[in-house]
Scaffold this motif. Sequence first.
Motif, PDB file in Angstrom:
ATOM      1  N   UNK A  13       4.852 -11.616   7.580  1.00 27.65           N
ATOM      2  CA  UNK A  13       5.198 -10.339   6.957  1.00 27.65           C
ATOM      3  C   UNK A  13       3.972  -9.685   6.329  1.00 27.65           C
ATOM      4  N   UNK A  14       3.082 -10.486   5.749  1.00 22.17           N
ATOM      5  CA  UNK A  14       1.866  -9.938   5.147  1.00 22.17           C
ATOM      6  C   UNK A  14       0.960  -9.323   6.220  1.00 22.17           C
ATOM      7  N   UNK A  15       0.871  -9.978   7.368  1.00 28.00           N
ATOM      8  CA  UNK A  15       0.053  -9.439   8.463  1.00 28.00           C
ATOM      9  C   UNK A  15       0.646  -8.124   8.979  1.00 28.00           C
ATOM     10  N   UNK A  16       1.964  -8.058   9.076  1.00 31.47           N
ATOM     11  CA  UNK A  16       2.612  -6.818   9.516  1.00 31.47           C
ATOM     12  C   UNK A  16       2.372  -5.697   8.515  1.00 31.47           C
ATOM     13  N   UNK A  17       2.460  -6.013   7.232  1.00 33.58           N
ATOM     14  CA  UNK A  17       2.232  -5.012   6.185  1.00 33.58           C
ATOM     15  C   UNK A  17       0.812  -4.467   6.263  1.00 33.58           C
ATOM     16  N   UNK A  75      -2.835   0.177   8.327  1.00 32.32           N
ATOM     17  CA  UNK A  75      -4.025   0.542   9.080  1.00 32.32           C
ATOM     18  C   UNK A  75      -5.198  -0.412   8.918  1.00 32.32           C
ATOM     19  N   UNK A  76      -4.911  -1.657   8.473  1.00 31.32           N
ATOM     20  CA  UNK A  76      -5.981  -2.644   8.293  1.00 31.32           C
ATOM     21  C   UNK A  76      -5.811  -3.806   9.264  1.00 31.32           C
ATOM     22  N   UNK A  77      -6.943  -4.461   9.560  1.00 35.43           N
ATOM     23  CA  UNK A  77      -6.880  -5.659  10.403  1.00 35.43           C
ATOM     24  C   UNK A  77      -7.129  -6.919   9.572  1.00 35.43           C
ATOM     25  N   UNK A  78      -6.903  -6.819   8.268  1.00 37.61           N
ATOM     26  CA  UNK A  78      -7.057  -7.954   7.367  1.00 37.61           C
ATOM     27  C   UNK A  78      -6.006  -7.852   6.250  1.00 37.61           C
ATOM     28  N   UNK A  79      -5.620  -8.990   5.719  1.00 40.87           N
ATOM     29  CA  UNK A  79      -4.575  -9.055   4.696  1.00 40.87           C
ATOM     30  C   UNK A  79      -5.197  -9.070   3.309  1.00 40.87           C
ATOM     31  N   UNK A  80      -4.583  -8.347   2.381  1.00 37.63           N
ATOM     32  CA  UNK A  80      -4.962  -8.341   0.975  1.00 37.63           C
ATOM     33  C   UNK A  80      -3.897  -9.062   0.149  1.00 37.63           C
ATOM     34  N   UNK A  81      -4.240  -9.532  -1.048  1.00 34.84           N
ATOM     35  CA  UNK A  81      -3.214 -10.131  -1.916  1.00 34.84           C
ATOM     36  C   UNK A  81      -2.056  -9.175  -2.187  1.00 34.84           C
ATOM     37  N   UNK A  82      -2.375  -7.865  -2.213  1.00 38.11           N
ATOM     38  CA  UNK A  82      -1.333  -6.861  -2.478  1.00 38.11           C
ATOM     39  C   UNK A  82      -0.326  -6.764  -1.332  1.00 38.11           C
ATOM     40  N   UNK A 101       0.860  -9.553   0.067  1.00 43.70           N
ATOM     41  CA  UNK A 101       1.672 -10.766  -0.055  1.00 43.70           C
ATOM     42  C   UNK A 101       2.670 -10.677  -1.196  1.00 43.70           C
ATOM     43  N   UNK A 102       2.198 -10.287  -2.363  1.00 45.25           N
ATOM     44  CA  UNK A 102       3.023 -10.375  -3.575  1.00 45.25           C
ATOM     45  C   UNK A 102       4.327  -9.577  -3.510  1.00 45.25           C
ATOM     46  N   UNK A 103       4.323  -8.316  -3.034  1.00 48.33           N
ATOM     47  CA  UNK A 103       5.585  -7.562  -3.008  1.00 48.33           C
ATOM     48  C   UNK A 103       6.633  -8.132  -2.051  1.00 48.33           C
ATOM     49  N   UNK A 104       6.193  -8.985  -1.124  1.00 48.65           N
ATOM     50  CA  UNK A 104       7.117  -9.548  -0.137  1.00 48.65           C
ATOM     51  C   UNK A 104       7.788 -10.826  -0.629  1.00 48.65           C
ATOM     52  N   UNK A 105       7.248 -11.434  -1.679  1.00 48.24           N
ATOM     53  CA  UNK A 105       7.704 -12.754  -2.104  1.00 48.24           C
ATOM     54  C   UNK A 105       9.192 -12.778  -2.453  1.00 48.24           C
ATOM     55  N   UNK A 106       9.678 -11.750  -3.140  1.00 43.66           N
ATOM     56  CA  UNK A 106      11.088 -11.756  -3.532  1.00 43.66           C
ATOM     57  C   UNK A 106      12.014 -11.715  -2.321  1.00 43.66           C
ATOM     58  N   UNK A 107      11.659 -10.888  -1.348  1.00 42.96           N
ATOM     59  CA  UNK A 107      12.510 -10.762  -0.166  1.00 42.96           C
ATOM     60  C   UNK A 107      12.476 -12.019   0.693  1.00 42.96           C
ATOM     61  N   UNK A 108      11.330 -12.714   0.712  1.00 41.85           N
ATOM     62  CA  UNK A 108      11.184 -13.913   1.536  1.00 41.85           C
ATOM     63  C   UNK A 108      11.717 -15.157   0.829  1.00 41.85           C
ATOM     64  N   UNK A 109      11.471 -15.276  -0.478  1.00 44.97           N
ATOM     65  CA  UNK A 109      11.835 -16.484  -1.219  1.00 44.97           C
ATOM     66  C   UNK A 109      13.225 -16.420  -1.848  1.00 44.97           C
ATOM     67  N   UNK A 110      13.668 -15.208  -2.179  1.00 45.92           N
ATOM     68  CA  UNK A 110      14.858 -15.064  -3.031  1.00 45.92           C
ATOM     69  C   UNK A 110      16.095 -15.785  -2.528  1.00 45.92           C
TER      70      UNK A 110
END
Length: 324
Positions: A265-269, A274-281, A283-292
């Motif tokens: 999900x982080x790679x898709x975000x 428009x980036x070809x690299x992942x930032x911490x930003x 990952x963090x917003x996705x955690x609730x939807x993935x872990x909850x």
Amino acid sequence: MAENQNLQEKIKGVFEEVSKVVVGQDYLVNRLLIGLFTGGHILLEGVPGLAKTKTINTLAQVLDLGFKRLQFTPDLLPADLIGTMIYNQKSGDFEVKKGPIFSQLILADEVNRAPAKVQSALLEAMAEKQVTIGSETYQLDRPFLVMATQNPVEQEGTYPLPEAQVDRFMMKVFVNYLDKNSELEVIRRMTNLDWDYKPKTVLTAEDISQIRTEINKVNISDMLERYIIELVFATRFPADYGLDLEANYVQFGVSPRAGIALYNAAKATAFFDGRDYVLPEDIKPLAKDVFGHRIILNYEADADGVTTDQIIEKILKTVAIAGR
């Protein structure tokens, strides 16, 4: 690079086209597209009337893929979902009549109203991308994505989904009420008898395949890979991360599928941005939807009114990224 920009523009076009029909659900569309492009199923939860079904229906029209809507009810049978064997009087043989699960996009509406046998049949389709009819196993079309809606379990006639099935969903997205301006726009559209917009197709199956390939090429550093692992382990062993209070509430942490889902999900975000690299930003917003939906709390947490969102927020604040 130019090809990537073209694909990213098409993704923006999907948001624009859906917004012409459904108001204020960009967040929901974002999560559905992440699931589509990374092969992950999405579970939506919210009270009736929040346009969950409408959003998925509209998205299916914008995508050039096969689509089936299944209304789950307490009297639904597995054969209604996957199909059955029927007797052909002319040939004297039994033939397979395939069910609606044989499509690329499946809307499982009110999925938690169906009995256990139906859930078991759906689980095989979600997990293995195949179904068994009689003694034969049949592969499902690709891409294959289940977008399920469920009503809150407190409502009458609902059943909690089995943990194994819930874990198969990449993300669980809570759909909330709209803000005042968005709801006003909904009222204006729905009461205008002349309004009848038909969404246009924006993405083809070939586009989706290309997007999946490009997302797979997005880079994620070793530092962020290890950060994802630390987040996963913090849900399982909170005390090891100084989360002693949270350790009293967590019965089971997330499964390995959670780390895989957060990674993809982080790679898709990043690609959407428009980036070809992942930032911490990313990952963090996705955690609730993935872990909850994967963290299982004990009775003590229920008694104290502690939620999984609160646990995840504390984990995100506590677990640091190594090297930063």
